[in-house]
Scaffold this motif. Structure first.
Motif, PDB file in Angstrom:
ATOM      1  N   TYR A 194       0.852  -1.193   0.000  1.00 51.44           N
ATOM      2  CA  TYR A 194       0.000   0.000   0.000  1.00 51.44           C
ATOM      3  C   TYR A 194       0.892   1.248   0.000  1.00 51.44           C
ATOM      4  N   ALA A 195       1.894   1.251   0.876  1.00 54.39           N
ATOM      5  CA  ALA A 195       2.811   2.392   0.934  1.00 54.39           C
ATOM      6  C   ALA A 195       3.532   2.585  -0.394  1.00 54.39           C
ATOM      7  N   ASP A 242      -2.288   0.530 -13.640  1.00 55.04           N
ATOM      8  CA  ASP A 242      -3.049  -0.561 -13.028  1.00 55.04           C
ATOM      9  C   ASP A 242      -2.364  -1.063 -11.763  1.00 55.04           C
ATOM     10  N   LEU A 243      -1.034  -1.170 -11.799  1.00 61.44           N
ATOM     11  CA  LEU A 243      -0.294  -1.605 -10.617  1.00 61.44           C
ATOM     12  C   LEU A 243      -0.492  -0.629  -9.472  1.00 61.44           C
ATOM     13  N   LEU A 248      -3.128   0.397  -4.087  1.00 62.65           N
ATOM     14  CA  LEU A 248      -3.915   1.259  -3.213  1.00 62.65           C
ATOM     15  C   LEU A 248      -5.279   0.668  -2.850  1.00 62.65           C
ATOM     16  N   ALA A 249      -5.481  -0.595  -3.164  1.00 58.92           N
ATOM     17  CA  ALA A 249      -6.752  -1.240  -2.824  1.00 58.92           C
ATOM     18  C   ALA A 249      -6.911  -1.364  -1.312  1.00 58.92           C
ATOM     19  N   ASP A 250      -8.121  -1.173  -0.823  1.00 57.98           N
ATOM     20  CA  ASP A 250      -8.403  -1.348   0.606  1.00 57.98           C
ATOM     21  C   ASP A 250      -8.177  -2.802   1.032  1.00 57.98           C
ATOM     22  N   VAL A 254      -5.992  -7.890  -2.696  1.00 54.32           N
ATOM     23  CA  VAL A 254      -6.002  -7.378  -4.073  1.00 54.32           C
ATOM     24  C   VAL A 254      -4.634  -6.821  -4.465  1.00 54.32           C
ATOM     25  N   ARG A 255      -3.857  -6.402  -3.493  1.00 57.28           N
ATOM     26  CA  ARG A 255      -2.566  -5.768  -3.784  1.00 57.28           C
ATOM     27  C   ARG A 255      -1.561  -6.785  -4.338  1.00 57.28           C
TER      28      ARG A 255
END
Length: 315
Positions: A194-195, A242-243, A248-250, A254-255
């Motif tokens: 996410y970071a 897309d990456l 950044l998916a909650d 999914v990441r």
């Protein structure tokens, strides 16, 4: 306390944070420059105990990778009776932080992708050892003549380990925290990804993917505004956008993995990155060099990758 352990002479403070400060220092035994991270005295014992810092140093010392600033040593100092201050001795990475580069705005997309490919490769090495960084951000990415160095694995933790910091303290930088970190769930590689998504977005656009007021919402109401879509960037390949979106998916599931991110980003800019090959697919065109593959087959290529011309980080 100008010399620690009779060995590390503190010369210049080069960084300061909420619970630590970093000094440019000199190793008097090996006659070389080093960076020394001093944990600030007077902090909550649960957050800065000698045992916890020693464990973090041991975790970080297991990482040997060209995009990771190495950990050399750990020790404690006693500036006053009854006050034990732990410190970590690290490789001194010479260069300029990504944060400094971003003060002038977004990077050229090719440079942004290359930087994040190397950050991903460093994370892939850490994740392969079961280590999560927990504070991926521009200030912890150093751009050196030979490439990226990811700094400050000093708050690194084993993946899935319970958070040992005191109640109310969330380790990391608010704008780069994954939603699950705000709920104090155990750190996982997905939090680092996410970071990385925030980092990639910032490098490409020169701003964070949410409104400025969202940091307060992060720490207060525990609600994050949905990240803003990546704007159109001339020439940016669709797979990069897309990456970034998937990072950044909650939902952590999914990441993408750090390994996959390193492979995708490196391929886009035809760069070489070093990743653990135990879980990697067969080597693709120009994208991956690994010291874990057959040594005879890769030795010459590795030498070119490591000893090539300095990297240009200009916009």
């Amino acid at each position: 306390m100008r010399t620690l352990g009779g060995r590390y002479r503190l010369e210049q403070r080069i960084g300061i944070g909420g619970m630590s400060e970093v000094w440019r220092s000199h190793d008097l035994v090996l006659d070389r420059p080093v960076a020394v991270k001093l944990i600030s005295p007077g902090q909550d014992e649960g957050a800065t105990s000698v045992e916890r810092i020693r464990d973090e140093a041991r975790s970080a010392a297991r990482l040997v990778h060209p995009n990771v600033a190495s950990v050399h040593d750990f020790g404690t100092a006693t500036p006053m009776p009854g006050c034990e201050v732990p410190y970590i001795v690290m490789e001194l990475a010479e260069g300029e932080t990504l944060a400094a580069h971003l003060r002038d705005g977004a990077l050229d997309w090719r440079i942004a992708v290359r930087v994040c490919a190397e950050v991903s490769a460093a994370l892939a090495a850490a994740h392969a050892h079961g280590i999560v960084h927990r504070d991926v951000k521009p200030a912890n990415v150093m751009l050196t003549p030979s490439g990226v160095k990811v700094l400050d694995f000093g708050i690194a933790t084993p993946a899935g380990a319970p958070d040992r910091t005191p109640d109310g303290i969330v380790v990391g930088t608010p704008a780069y925290l994954a939603p699950e970190q705000l709920d104090r769930q155990p750190a996982t590689p997905a939090a680092d990804m996410y970071a990385l998504g925030v980092l990639l977005y910032y490098c490409l656009t020169g701003r964070l993917p949410y409104a400025a007021s969202s940091t307060t919402q992060l720490l207060g109401e525990r609600q994050r505004q949905a990240p803003e879509p990546l704007p159109e960037i001339d020439g940016l390949p669709a797979e990069v956008a897309d990456l970034c979106r998937r990072c950044l998916a909650d939902d952590p599931l999914v990441r993408p993995s750090s390994l996959m991110a390193a492979l995708v980003l490196a391929e886009v800019v035809d760069a070489r990155v070093y990743v653990p090959m135990l879980a990697a697919p067969p080597r693709q065109r120009g994208g991956v060099v690994s010291p874990w593959t057959d040594r005879a087959a890769t030795e010459a290529t590795e030498a070119v990758a490591l000893d090539g011309p300095p990297t240009a980080w200009g916009g």
